[in-house]
Design a protein around this motif. Structure first.
Motif, mmCIF file in Angstrom:
data_model
loop_
_atom_site.group_PDB
_atom_site.id
_atom_site.type_symbol
_atom_site.label_atom_id
_atom_site.label_comp_id
_atom_site.label_asym_id
_atom_site.label_seq_id
_atom_site.Cartn_x
_atom_site.Cartn_y
_atom_site.Cartn_z
ATOM 1 N N ALA A 111 0.833 -1.213 0.000
ATOM 2 C CA ALA A 111 0.000 0.000 0.000
ATOM 3 C C ALA A 111 0.864 1.258 0.000
ATOM 4 O O ALA A 111 0.517 2.259 -0.647
ATOM 5 C CB ALA A 111 -0.924 -0.011 1.214
ATOM 6 N N ALA A 112 1.993 1.217 0.716
ATOM 7 C CA ALA A 112 2.863 2.380 0.828
ATOM 8 C C ALA A 112 3.574 2.706 -0.481
ATOM 9 O O ALA A 112 4.129 3.799 -0.630
ATOM 10 C CB ALA A 112 3.891 2.162 1.933
ATOM 11 N N VAL A 113 3.580 1.771 -1.416
ATOM 12 C CA VAL A 113 4.114 2.052 -2.751
ATOM 13 C C VAL A 113 2.987 2.453 -3.696
ATOM 14 O O VAL A 113 3.120 3.377 -4.499
ATOM 15 C CB VAL A 113 4.887 0.845 -3.313
ATOM 16 C CG1 VAL A 113 5.398 1.152 -4.715
ATOM 17 C CG2 VAL A 113 6.052 0.473 -2.407
ATOM 18 N N LEU A 114 1.864 1.760 -3.590
ATOM 19 C CA LEU A 114 0.743 2.049 -4.491
ATOM 20 C C LEU A 114 0.189 3.453 -4.282
ATOM 21 O O LEU A 114 -0.257 4.098 -5.243
ATOM 22 C CB LEU A 114 -0.376 1.028 -4.287
ATOM 23 C CG LEU A 114 -0.086 -0.407 -4.721
ATOM 24 C CD1 LEU A 114 -1.274 -1.303 -4.401
ATOM 25 C CD2 LEU A 114 0.246 -0.478 -6.200
ATOM 26 N N LEU A 115 0.224 3.960 -3.048
ATOM 27 C CA LEU A 115 -0.336 5.286 -2.775
ATOM 28 C C LEU A 115 0.443 6.396 -3.489
ATOM 29 O O LEU A 115 -0.158 7.165 -4.255
ATOM 30 C CB LEU A 115 -0.397 5.525 -1.264
ATOM 31 C CG LEU A 115 -0.950 6.883 -0.821
ATOM 32 C CD1 LEU A 115 -2.342 7.120 -1.378
ATOM 33 C CD2 LEU A 115 -0.955 6.972 0.712
ATOM 34 N N PRO A 116 1.765 6.527 -3.298
ATOM 35 C CA PRO A 116 2.480 7.569 -4.043
ATOM 36 C C PRO A 116 2.499 7.313 -5.540
ATOM 37 O O PRO A 116 2.473 8.262 -6.333
ATOM 38 C CB PRO A 116 3.894 7.535 -3.441
ATOM 39 C CG PRO A 116 4.037 6.173 -2.879
ATOM 40 C CD PRO A 116 2.667 5.805 -2.382
ATOM 41 N N LEU A 117 2.540 6.049 -5.937
ATOM 42 C CA LEU A 117 2.490 5.716 -7.362
ATOM 43 C C LEU A 117 1.215 6.275 -7.988
ATOM 44 O O LEU A 117 1.248 6.869 -9.072
ATOM 45 C CB LEU A 117 2.575 4.201 -7.513
ATOM 46 C CG LEU A 117 2.568 3.585 -8.900
ATOM 47 C CD1 LEU A 117 3.359 2.270 -8.891
ATOM 48 C CD2 LEU A 117 1.150 3.296 -9.383
ATOM 49 N N SER A 118 0.094 6.107 -7.288
ATOM 50 C CA SER A 118 -1.188 6.595 -7.809
ATOM 51 C C SER A 118 -1.216 8.116 -7.871
ATOM 52 O O SER A 118 -1.709 8.708 -8.844
ATOM 53 C CB SER A 118 -2.332 6.084 -6.926
ATOM 54 O OG SER A 118 -2.391 4.672 -6.937
ATOM 55 N N LEU A 119 -0.703 8.767 -6.836
ATOM 56 C CA LEU A 119 -0.719 10.226 -6.795
ATOM 57 C C LEU A 119 0.195 10.825 -7.861
ATOM 58 O O LEU A 119 -0.150 11.823 -8.506
ATOM 59 C CB LEU A 119 -0.310 10.714 -5.407
ATOM 60 C CG LEU A 119 -1.296 10.392 -4.280
ATOM 61 C CD1 LEU A 119 -0.712 10.765 -2.931
ATOM 62 C CD2 LEU A 119 -2.622 11.105 -4.506
ATOM 63 N N ILE A 120 1.359 10.213 -8.060
ATOM 64 C CA ILE A 120 2.269 10.705 -9.092
ATOM 65 C C ILE A 120 1.657 10.513 -10.474
ATOM 66 O O ILE A 120 1.742 11.389 -11.339
ATOM 67 C CB ILE A 120 3.632 9.994 -8.989
ATOM 68 C CG1 ILE A 120 4.364 10.438 -7.719
ATOM 69 C CG2 ILE A 120 4.499 10.281 -10.214
ATOM 70 C CD1 ILE A 120 5.649 9.687 -7.438
ATOM 71 N N ASP A 121 1.013 9.368 -10.688
ATOM 72 C CA ASP A 121 0.355 9.133 -11.972
ATOM 73 C C ASP A 121 -0.774 10.140 -12.183
ATOM 74 O O ASP A 121 -0.974 10.645 -13.300
ATOM 75 C CB ASP A 121 -0.190 7.708 -12.018
ATOM 76 C CG ASP A 121 -0.626 7.302 -13.425
ATOM 77 O OD1 ASP A 121 -0.079 7.864 -14.391
ATOM 78 O OD2 ASP A 121 -1.500 6.434 -13.552
ATOM 79 N N ALA A 122 -1.519 10.450 -11.118
ATOM 80 C CA ALA A 122 -2.597 11.435 -11.224
ATOM 81 C C ALA A 122 -2.048 12.823 -11.558
ATOM 82 O O ALA A 122 -2.682 13.601 -12.278
ATOM 83 C CB ALA A 122 -3.397 11.483 -9.922
ATOM 84 N N ASP A 123 -0.857 13.130 -11.039
ATOM 85 C CA ASP A 123 -0.269 14.452 -11.263
ATOM 86 C C ASP A 123 0.433 14.565 -12.609
ATOM 87 O O ASP A 123 0.380 15.617 -13.264
ATOM 88 C CB ASP A 123 0.754 14.775 -10.158
ATOM 89 C CG ASP A 123 0.099 15.031 -8.812
ATOM 90 O OD1 ASP A 123 -1.115 15.320 -8.794
ATOM 91 O OD2 ASP A 123 0.795 14.933 -7.783
ATOM 92 N N THR A 124 1.102 13.503 -13.026
ATOM 93 C CA THR A 124 2.011 13.595 -14.173
ATOM 94 C C THR A 124 1.677 12.640 -15.315
ATOM 95 O O THR A 124 2.322 12.703 -16.362
ATOM 96 C CB THR A 124 3.457 13.311 -13.724
ATOM 97 O OG1 THR A 124 3.579 11.931 -13.325
ATOM 98 C CG2 THR A 124 3.866 14.201 -12.560
ATOM 99 N N MET A 125 0.719 11.735 -15.108
ATOM 100 C CA MET A 125 0.374 10.709 -16.111
ATOM 101 C C MET A 125 1.552 9.777 -16.387
ATOM 102 O O MET A 125 1.684 9.233 -17.480
ATOM 103 C CB MET A 125 -0.100 11.367 -17.411
ATOM 104 C CG MET A 125 -1.368 12.178 -17.278
ATOM 105 S SD MET A 125 -2.848 11.146 -17.207
ATOM 106 C CE MET A 125 -2.967 10.604 -18.915
#
Length: 257
Positions: A111-125
């Motif tokens: 979860a601690a990897v998926l959370l920033p991964l999701s936020l970065i993808d949301a910000d930068t695609m």
């Protein structure tokens, strides 16, 4: 007395998770900007003043500072305490599902990897390769500490969703991003072929809901792109925690069990 002890234990788990969430905020800001996540103290992204240690209390500091930087007075995005609180909530959820064992720690690491991964993808695609490498660590560790599929099922899981996504992308350019494909490959090692298929199905449902939301709010058309990583990550995490239960329920519903 027992319930008080359990409450205190979960409070400690939440505090631990929120501290990790504070670090995840650093990851979300620094990785897309090419900055090291291991060097240098936290700083205000606007005035670059170093943040004092007593202003680094997860969640609480944002409220104490009234959502503003102590030095420049500029607003601090509400996402910072939300991510910290999410880290605490995810840690509590993992312990509630797996108990206070290594399984819970492994699930929280995912979860601690998926959370920033999701936020970065949301910000930068984009989905950084470094986070996918980090995700591979608990994916491999899960084979030793968590009950689940064997090596053969995990090997099949590596290709079960990622390969069809790759083929679709070759047939329909930009159908899926390369990061999405690699994400499902790594998660296939984590979940095995049955649960990664479920994760992919859930991700498609979340993606469909996101696409409908964009169309309803008139922020896109049929050809618009949106970050798919958060949708897939949600499907993966749900499948990790409750995948076996959902699969058994579905098979029983179909009369197979």
């Amino acid at each position: 007395m027992y319930y008080l002890a359990v409450f205190a234990l979960y409070a400690f788990v939440f505090a631990f998770g929120s501290i990790i969430g504070s670090f995840l905020n650093v990851v979300v800001y620094r990785v897309p900007n090419g900055l090291s996540v291991a060097e240098g103290r936290s700083f205000c992204p606007r005035c670059h003043a170093k943040i004092r240690p007593y202003d680094l209390i997860p969640v609480l500091s944002w409220f104490i500072l009234k959502g503003k930087c102590r030095d420049c007075g500029q607003p601090i995005a509400a996402r910072y305490p939300l991510v910290e609180a999410a880290g605490g909530a995810l840690a509590v959820l993992c312990c509630a599902v797996y108990g206070f064992h290594l399984q819970a720690l492994t699930a929280f690491a995912v979860a601690a990897v998926l959370l920033p991964l999701s936020l970065i993808d949301a910000d930068t695609m984009t989905i950084p390769d470094g986070l996918l490498v980090a995700l591979a660590v608990p994916a491999v560790a899960s084979y030793f500490v968590m009950p689940g599929p064997g090596l053969a099922a995990r090997a099949i899981g590596f290709f079960a969703v990622s390969l069809p996504m790759l083929l679709l992308t070759l047939l329909i350019p930009d159908c899926f991003g390369g990061g999405d494909i690699k994400l499902m490959a790594v998660c296939g090692l984590l979940l095995g072929w049955q649960r990664i298929l479920l994760a992919g199905f859930l991700g498609l449902l979340f993606g469909l809901a996101a696409a409908v939301r964009l169309l309803v709010r008139r922020r896109g058309d049929r050809h618009s792109h949106f970050p798919f990583g958060p949708c897939l990550s949600g499907g993966v995490f749900l499948s990790l925690l409750w995948g076996d239960v959902m699969i058994r329920w579905y098979l029983a519903f179909c009369g197979i069990l």
